[in-house]
Design a protein around this motif. Structure first.
Motif: not given
Length: 509
Positions: A227-228, A302, A251, A225, A280-281, A197
Motif C-alpha cells: 500500500g505504501a 519502511w 497516518s 507494505m 507501518s503508518s 495500508t
C-alpha cells in the motif's frame, strides 16, 4: 536507461511461478516444503544479485538485460531504481524465512503453492512502475488470500467488501487521472492506498485477516507494505501538498490509536496486527514533511519495519505453532522451553520501535528530527506512538515468556531451521544498527529523486518529460530541477548516521 548484466527481475518473478507449478503436482507436504525453500532461495539470490548489479551501475534506474517483456510490449514495465532496489531482496527474504520457519507438523495447513504465487506477484509489484500493471498486480495479490479463507471455510465477507472497494477506487481513480480529472482521481487513489495500508478507520479487514487466515499468509500480505508502494508510485507524483498532509495526519492518528489498541489486546495475533499497523503508518507520516530528511527517515522506517516486524511476526508464529493461539490475559512462562525464540522476540520487537543499536533507530531518529523542525507536535506524536508500542512489546514478552513455570511433555525448543532464521534476522538487525551509512545513503538518494520527480511534475516550466510508456507512473527527471534544502540536509544526514554508528545511545542534540 542503463541495462543490468542479467535478467534478474524476470528470473526473480519466473522462479516462484515455476516452483508453484512443481509444488502443485506434489502430494507430499514435506517434499513441497523443500521445493518451496529451493524456489525461495533462488528468488532471494536473484533479487540480491539484482540489487548488487544495480548498485554497481551508479545510476538512478535500470532495466533487465534481454528484457523480454520490454521487447514484447515496447515499454519498460519492470524497472529497478533507488526506491525499490532494497525492497526486492527484503520481500524475497521474508518469503524464504516464512517457508523455512514452517514446521513439518504445520506444513499441511500452510499452502506453499499459494505462497509462491503470492511471492511472484509481490516481486512483480515492487519491480513495476506502470500504473495499470501495478493496479492489476495489487488486485491479483488478493486472490490467493481470498482462496485460502474459502478453503479454510472462514467467512470472507469483511475481506471481500474491503478489497472490492479497494479495486473500484483504484480503477476509477486511475481512469479519472488519465482523463485529466487529477483532483478527483488522485483523491480516489489516495483513499484506495490508505485502505490497503489499513489506515483508521479502514483497518478492520486487517485484524479480521489475522484472525481467520494462517499467520504466514497474513504476514506476507501485510508486512511488505505494498500500500505504501502504491502511494509512492501512484499518489506522490500527482498529489497536492494538502493531500499529502491529510495522508500524514490520518497516518499519525493511526499510529497513536493502534499503539493504544496494542496495549489492551487479549489475543497475540490482534496485538501483533495493531503493532504492525502502528509502525507501518509512520512510513506515510514522512510524506507530509516532503523534505529529504523526512522522506529519508520514512524510507528507512519502511526497511526496518519490514525486517524487524517481519522477524517479530515469524517468532510469534513459531511460538504459536507449539502452544496454539496465545492469550494475553495470562502468563505462559515459556522462556525455559524456548530461550532462542524469546531472545529474537525481544530483539525484533525493540528494533521495530527504534531501540538504539538496531536497524530501526536511525529511521525513527531522522523522522523525528525532520518532524520537529517542521511541526513539533508531529515529532511528539511519533515519540508517543513509539513509546506505546515499546510498552506493548514488553508487556507481551512478560506475558508469553515469564510469570510462572510452564510444564510440557515434549521439547518446545527451536528447530535448526528456526535457528538459522534467528541468526539471519539478528545479524541484519544488529549490522543495520551499528553500520547504518549504507542504508541511509541509499534511502537519501531515493528521497531526493522522489522529491525531484514531484517538483518537476508540479512545475509546467521544468525540464520534465514522460517516458515512452503512457501508463507509467514514473517519469524521467532532468538534472536542472533543484532542491534548495538538499545541500544542507545531506551533511546533516551523514553526521547523524556516523554519530549513530559511533555512539548509538549518546545524545547528539
Amino acid at each position: 536507461m542503463q541495462e543490468l548484466h542479467l535478467p534478474w527481475m524476470e528470473l526473480s518473478i519466473l522462479i516462484p511461478i515455476i516452483g508453484s507449478v512443481v509444488v502443485t503436482r506434489l502430494e507430499n507436504s514435506a517434499t513441497a516444503r523443500i521445493v518451496s525453500l529451493v524456489a525461495c532461495g533462488l528468488t532471494l539470490a536473484c533479487a540480491t544479485g539484482e540489487w548488487i548489479d544495480f548498485s554497481r551501475l551508479q545510476t538512478f534506474e535500470a532495466h533487465d538485460h534481454w528484457d523480454v517483456i520490454g521487447w514484447i510490449f515496447h515499454h519498460d514495465v519492470f524497472v529497478i531504481d533507488e526506491l525499490n532496489a532494497p525492497l526486492l531482496p527484503l520481500a524475497a527474504l521474508l518469503c524464504l524465512l516464512t517457508a523455512l520457519s514452517t514446521l513439518r507438523t504445520k506444513a499441511n495447513r500452510f499452502s506453499f503453492n499459494a505462497m509462491l504465487v503470492s511471492e511472484a506477484v509481490l516481486i512483480a509489484t515492487l519491480s513495476c512502475r506502470n500504473a495499470w500493471v501495478i493496479i492489476g498486480l495489487l488486485l491479483a495479490a488478493t486472490i490467493p488470500v481470498w482462496m485460502e479463507l474459502r478453503s479454510r471455510q472462514r467467512c470472507t465477507r469483511v475481506f471481500t467488501i474491503h478489497m472490492t472497494v479497494f479495486a473500484a477506487l483504484l480503477v476509477v481513480g486511475q481512469v479519472l487521472v488519465e482523463f485529466g480529472a487529477v483532483f478527483v482521481g488522485g483523491a480516489l487513489l489516495t483513499v484506495a492506498a490508505l485502505l490497503r495500508t489499513g489506515i483508521v478507520p479502514l483497518h478492520c479487514w486487517m485484524t479480521d485477516l489475522f484472525e481467520k487466515a494462517t499467520f504466514g499468509t497474513a504476514l506476507l500480505f501485510v508486512a511488505p507494505m505494498t500500500g505504501a508502494y502504491a502511494v509512492m508510485r501512484l499518489v506522490l507524483p500527482i498529489a497536492p501538498d494538502w493531500a499529502l498532509q491529510s495522508i500524514a495526519v490520518v497516518s499519525l492518528i493511526t499510529a497513536v490509536y493502534a499503539g493504544c489498541m496494542a496495549l489492551v489486546q487479549h489475543e497475540a495475533r490482534r496485538f501483533f496486527c495493531y503493532l504492525l499497523l502502528s509502525q507501518s503508518s509512520l512510513v506515510l507520516v514522512g510524506l507530509e514533511l516532503a523534505t529529504p530528511i523526512g522522506l529519508t527517515g520514512a524510507l528507512c522506517v519502511w526497511i526496518s519495519v519490514g525486517l524487524s516486524l517481519g522477524g517479530f511476526g515469524l517468532t510469534l508464529r513459531s511460538v504459536e505453532a507449539r502452544v496454539g493461539r496465545i492469550s494475553m490475559l495470562e502468563f505462559h512462562g515459556l522462556y525455559e522451553h524456548m530461550p532462542t525464540l524469546a531472545a529474537l522476540f525481544l530483539l525484533t520487537g525493540l528494533a521495530s520501535i527504534g531501540f538504539p543499536g538496531t536497524i530501526g533507530f536511525i529511521g525513527i531518529e531522522l523522522l523525528v528530527e525532520s518532524a520537529v523542525d517542521v511541526y513539533p507536535w508531529i515529532g511528539m506524536a511519533v515519540v508517543v506512538a513509539a513509546a506505546l508500542n515499546g510498552i506493548a512489546i514488553l508487556q507481551a514478552y512478560f506475558r508469553i515468556f515469564t510469570g510462572h513455570r510452564h510444564l510440557a511433555t515434549f521439547s518446545l525448543r527451536a528447530r535448526r531451521s528456526e535457528k538459522i532464521a534467528v541468526l539471519v534476522l539478528s545479524t541484519l538487525i544488529i549490522f543495520g544498527g551499528l553500520y547504518p551509512q549504507w542504508s541511509v545513503a541509499s534511502r537519501y538518494h531515493a528521497a531526493i529523486e522522489l522529491i525531484r520527480h514531484r517538483k518537476a511534475a508540479s512545475s509546467p516550466d521544468s525540464d520534465f518529460h514522460s517516458t515512452d510508456d503512457p501508463g507509467s507512473s514514473h517519469a524521467m527527471i532532468a538534472p536542472p530541477v533543484s532542491l534548495p534544502t538538499s545541500s544542507t540536509e545531506k551533511p546533516q544526514i551523514q553526521a547523524i548516521a556516523v554519530s549513530t554508528a559511533q555512539d548509538p545511545i549518546g545524545d547528539r542534540k
